[in-house]
Design an enzyme around this catalytic site. Structure first.
Site, PDB file in Angstrom:
ATOM      1  N   LYS A  16     -25.893 -22.294 -71.520  1.00 32.23           N
ATOM      2  CA  LYS A  16     -25.572 -21.622 -70.254  1.00 32.23           C
ATOM      3  C   LYS A  16     -24.254 -22.186 -69.743  1.00 32.23           C
ATOM      4  O   LYS A  16     -23.871 -23.314 -70.071  1.00 32.23           O
ATOM      5  CB  LYS A  16     -26.650 -21.917 -69.213  1.00 32.23           C
ATOM      6  CG  LYS A  16     -28.042 -21.468 -69.650  1.00 32.23           C
ATOM      7  CD  LYS A  16     -28.476 -20.237 -68.897  1.00 32.23           C
ATOM      8  CE  LYS A  16     -29.881 -19.826 -69.249  1.00 32.23           C
ATOM      9  NZ  LYS A  16     -30.041 -18.376 -69.366  1.00 32.23           N
TER      10      LYS A  16
ATOM     11  N   HIS B 229     -35.305 -16.542 -80.073  1.00 33.18           N
ATOM     12  CA  HIS B 229     -34.220 -15.592 -80.376  1.00 33.18           C
ATOM     13  C   HIS B 229     -33.363 -16.045 -81.567  1.00 33.18           C
ATOM     14  O   HIS B 229     -33.053 -15.277 -82.461  1.00 33.18           O
ATOM     15  CB  HIS B 229     -33.273 -15.425 -79.184  1.00 33.18           C
ATOM     16  CG  HIS B 229     -33.934 -14.967 -77.925  1.00 33.18           C
ATOM     17  ND1 HIS B 229     -35.096 -14.242 -77.917  1.00 33.18           N
ATOM     18  CD2 HIS B 229     -33.588 -15.116 -76.621  1.00 33.18           C
ATOM     19  CE1 HIS B 229     -35.439 -13.979 -76.660  1.00 33.18           C
ATOM     20  NE2 HIS B 229     -34.534 -14.504 -75.857  1.00 33.18           N
TER      21      HIS B 229
ATOM     22  N   HIS C 173     -37.333 -10.289 -77.259  1.00 26.02           N
ATOM     23  CA  HIS C 173     -36.557  -9.053 -77.085  1.00 26.02           C
ATOM     24  C   HIS C 173     -35.355  -8.967 -78.027  1.00 26.02           C
ATOM     25  O   HIS C 173     -34.812  -7.892 -78.235  1.00 26.02           O
ATOM     26  CB  HIS C 173     -36.154  -8.849 -75.618  1.00 26.02           C
ATOM     27  CG  HIS C 173     -34.979  -9.661 -75.158  1.00 26.02           C
ATOM     28  ND1 HIS C 173     -35.087 -10.949 -74.747  1.00 26.02           N
ATOM     29  CD2 HIS C 173     -33.669  -9.358 -75.056  1.00 26.02           C
ATOM     30  CE1 HIS C 173     -33.902 -11.408 -74.384  1.00 26.02           C
ATOM     31  NE2 HIS C 173     -33.017 -10.462 -74.568  1.00 26.02           N
TER      32      HIS C 173
ATOM     33  N   GLU D  30     -23.867 -17.960 -73.017  1.00 24.44           N
ATOM     34  CA  GLU D  30     -23.912 -17.239 -71.740  1.00 24.44           C
ATOM     35  C   GLU D  30     -22.936 -17.882 -70.776  1.00 24.44           C
ATOM     36  O   GLU D  30     -22.785 -19.108 -70.764  1.00 24.44           O
ATOM     37  CB  GLU D  30     -25.326 -17.306 -71.171  1.00 24.44           C
ATOM     38  CG  GLU D  30     -26.331 -16.588 -72.046  1.00 24.44           C
ATOM     39  CD  GLU D  30     -27.711 -16.622 -71.443  1.00 24.44           C
ATOM     40  OE1 GLU D  30     -28.019 -15.746 -70.638  1.00 24.44           O
ATOM     41  OE2 GLU D  30     -28.458 -17.563 -71.767  1.00 24.44           O
TER      42      GLU D  30
ATOM     43  N   LYS E 189     -42.067 -14.610 -74.372  1.00 22.90           N
ATOM     44  CA  LYS E 189     -41.752 -15.952 -74.824  1.00 22.90           C
ATOM     45  C   LYS E 189     -41.352 -16.796 -73.615  1.00 22.90           C
ATOM     46  O   LYS E 189     -41.020 -16.195 -72.592  1.00 22.90           O
ATOM     47  CB  LYS E 189     -40.617 -15.915 -75.874  1.00 22.90           C
ATOM     48  CG  LYS E 189     -39.426 -15.045 -75.427  1.00 22.90           C
ATOM     49  CD  LYS E 189     -38.116 -15.716 -75.547  1.00 22.90           C
ATOM     50  CE  LYS E 189     -37.828 -16.809 -74.596  1.00 22.90           C
ATOM     51  NZ  LYS E 189     -36.954 -16.526 -73.481  1.00 22.90           N
TER      52      LYS E 189
HETATM   53  C1  BG6 Z   1     -34.031 -14.715 -72.323  1.00 20.42           C
HETATM   54  C2  BG6 Z   1     -33.856 -16.102 -71.778  1.00 20.42           C
HETATM   55  O1  BG6 Z   1     -35.093 -14.680 -73.247  1.00 20.42           O
HETATM   56  O2  BG6 Z   1     -32.840 -14.318 -72.979  1.00 20.42           O
HETATM   57  C3  BG6 Z   1     -32.685 -16.129 -70.814  1.00 20.42           C
HETATM   58  O3  BG6 Z   1     -35.040 -16.502 -71.099  1.00 20.42           O
HETATM   59  C4  BG6 Z   1     -31.445 -15.579 -71.456  1.00 20.42           C
HETATM   60  O4  BG6 Z   1     -32.449 -17.448 -70.350  1.00 20.42           O
HETATM   61  C5  BG6 Z   1     -31.721 -14.239 -72.116  1.00 20.42           C
HETATM   62  O5  BG6 Z   1     -30.481 -15.414 -70.439  1.00 20.42           O
HETATM   63  C6  BG6 Z   1     -30.537 -13.774 -72.952  1.00 20.42           C
HETATM   64  O6  BG6 Z   1     -30.786 -12.465 -73.369  1.00 20.42           O
HETATM   65  P1  BG6 Z   1     -29.605 -11.433 -73.577  1.00 20.42           P
HETATM   66  O7  BG6 Z   1     -30.267 -10.211 -74.101  1.00 20.42           O
HETATM   67  O8  BG6 Z   1     -28.971 -11.224 -72.239  1.00 20.42           O
HETATM   68  O9  BG6 Z   1     -28.664 -12.078 -74.549  1.00 20.42           O
END
Ligand code: BG6
Length: 496
Positions: A339, A249, A187, A225, A157
């Site tokens: 972020k 997500h 993911h 994040e 993605k």
């Molecule tokens: C990714 C984004 O798909 O997911 C990132 O591109 C993000 O920007 C990340 O940091 C967050 O994934 P996780 O598993 O660390 O929560």
């Protein structure tokens, strides 16, 4: 094909962040655990001028960094025997003829056809070029259609930039591959805690009867994040939070939370339910974007490496949406992501309605205001599920206090390893199970929703301005206002 059969994984964008942080460590784990053959061919493709030896070194460092003492030098020496690097520009036909020679060499080496997996882990603007070249060079045909050895393509993605580009990309994919060959990666669907949502909801008889508008006041999803864009400035600046994590997500988490029970736990039934609920999201029309969506950018973002100094890319989004289904009509879902926020946490919380303990001014308990059950599903970190209940404070009188019932993965599953999301997804793609991958109609539905917001930001920019926020906070104060005007507030279990 069994998961331990021989195959070649060709990864475009192999010198990038994703390969380092997720893909190579996940592949290593799968090989170590015997889920993937030790003889797997791994081919990194990238624009960087490095040799195969340098690539192997780079990958060793990535695995060491991620797994530390788990790194096994003997195993690694075996893995790198079948690890190669192909350098070249994605738009250059010579790259694909080099690849063809390399892959045909593998077939000759083992005197059989090695099934091909093409993983697109590049920035999305390269997808079309790579796909067209895979097609033209006939690399996409691999061992031939109609056999269990058919080629597969895995795509990261964001899948497109909006509805039109996503549909265009899908059309292109459809002319080259069959749907069963296409694995659109999100993911979050591979995360143990997201998968557990389905078992939690449908294998425990006590939750499903109350999982609806009659009992639930609202739902919140936070994906926060504490880091900024780091070394990914170039990628992120062309994407922004809505496309980076909300369209995919967050809407996948929403769909898993809100979907109806599937007829069976197979790929198509689960995906049917996910798409049904995603399609039922009431679009926020461009003219209403200022009312229901808040967008922010952290202070100093435009000074980040490879970010346009006048960039208006958002690094924070908060929004309110509703679903047009009998189960959820009028129940607000609040989503926020960003972020450089206060901390790293992803959590879904279900806020139940207050019990009817008051008739007019006469209440059964003295503190009706605190009486709300909350079910917090912690996706990451501190994985687990917490149910917030009201209890009588020990002592004289009837004083109430909130208490927790706590299921923590780390306490309940001390021995079971928790596979990384990418391990699960790679293994499923190799085994041909598409349950945890987004189907084309799901992508269409989520882009239909996200594209209206993007349009609103363009056409009604004054009403929906980009607001600067201080790093380490919870984003613009307007995000709190979004909740406050509905008489609610953002919730995280740790802070409750
Ligand atoms: C990714 C984004 O798909 O997911 C990132 O591109 C993000 O920007 C990340 O940091 C967050 O994934 P996780 O598993 O660390 O929560």
């Amino acid at each position: 094909m069994t998961s331990s059969s021989l195959l070649v994984m060709v990864i475009f964008g192999a010198t990038g962040d994703l390969m380092h942080r997720k893909l190579m460590p996940a592949l290593y784990h799968l090989i170590r655990d015997g889920a993937v053959s030790r003889d797997i061919y791994i081919v990194g493709v990238g624009r960087r001028e490095i040799t195969t030896d340098q690539f192997r070194e780079m990958m060793a460092a990535a695995v060491r960094e991620s797994l530390g003492s788990e790194f096994d030098l003997t195993l690694w020496s075996h893995i790198i025997e079948h690890m190669h690097y192909s350098k070249g520009k994605f738009e250059d036909a010579a790259l694909y003829s080099d690849l063809t020679k390399l892959l045909e060499g593998f077939d000759t080496e083992i005197q059989a056809c090695v099934p091909r997996f093409f993983y697109l882990a590049t920035p999305p603007q390269h997808y079309e070029t790579i796909l067209n070249h895979l097609h033209k060079s006939k690399l996409s045909e691999g061992c031939g259609q109609g056999t269990s050895l058919y080629t597969r393509v895995l795509i990261e993605k964001p899948f497109g930039k909006d509805l039109t580009t996503a549909q265009h990309l899908d059309q292109l994919l459809g002319t080259i591959f069959e749907e069963r060959q296409i694995y659109r990666i999100d993911h979050y669907l591979g995360k143990e805690t997201v998968q557990n949502l389905l078992s939690f909801r449908f294998a425990n008889g006590i939750f499903e009867p109350t999982w609806n508008r009659k009992f639930i006041d609202h739902v919140q999803i936070t994906l926060a994040e504490d880091i900024g864009v780091g070394t990914r400035g170039e990628f992120y600046d062309g994407v922004g939070t809505l496309r980076d994590v909300v369209q995919n997500h967050m809407l996948e988490m929403l769909a898993t939370t809100a979907m109806d029970q599937p007829r069976a736990f197979d790929a198509e039934s689960i995906r049917d339910q996910r798409v049904k609920v995603t399609r039922a999201i009431n679009c926020i029309e461009p003219k209403d974007v200022g009312r229901y969506v808040v967008r922010g950018q952290y202070e100093g973002y435009t000074k980040e490496k490879n970010v346009d100094s006048h960039s208006t890319t958002e690094t924070f989004v908060a929004l309110r949406l509703t679903l047009d289904t009998p189960r959820w009509r009028d129940v607000p879902f609040y989503l926020r992501a960003g972020k450089h926020l206060s901390k790293k946490t992803t959590e879904i919380s279900i806020h139940y309605k207050k019990p009817a303990v008051c008739i007019g001014d006469v209440c059964l308990f003295p503190e009706p205001d605190v009486m709300r059950n909350v079910l917090a599903i912690r996706i990451d970190p501190k994985e687990g599920i917490i149910l917030r209940l009201m209890a009588k404070k020990p002592g004289f009188g009837m004083k109430l206090t909130p208490v927790q019932m706590n299921f923590a993965y780390k306490d309940s599953f001390t021995k079971e390893p928790q596979p990384m999301a990418y391990e699960r997804l790679l293994l499923d793609a190799i085994g041909g199970d598409q349950t945890l991958f987004s189907r084309t109609d799901e992508i269409d539905a989520s882009w239909s929703f996200a594209t209206k917001i993007l349009e609103g930001w363009k056409t009604h920019a004054k009403k929906a301005p980009l607001i600067t926020y201080t790093k380490g906070t919870w984003g613009p104060s307007e995000s709190n206002e979004l909740m406050k005007k509905d008489g609610r507030h953002w919730y995280l279990e740790d802070d409750a």
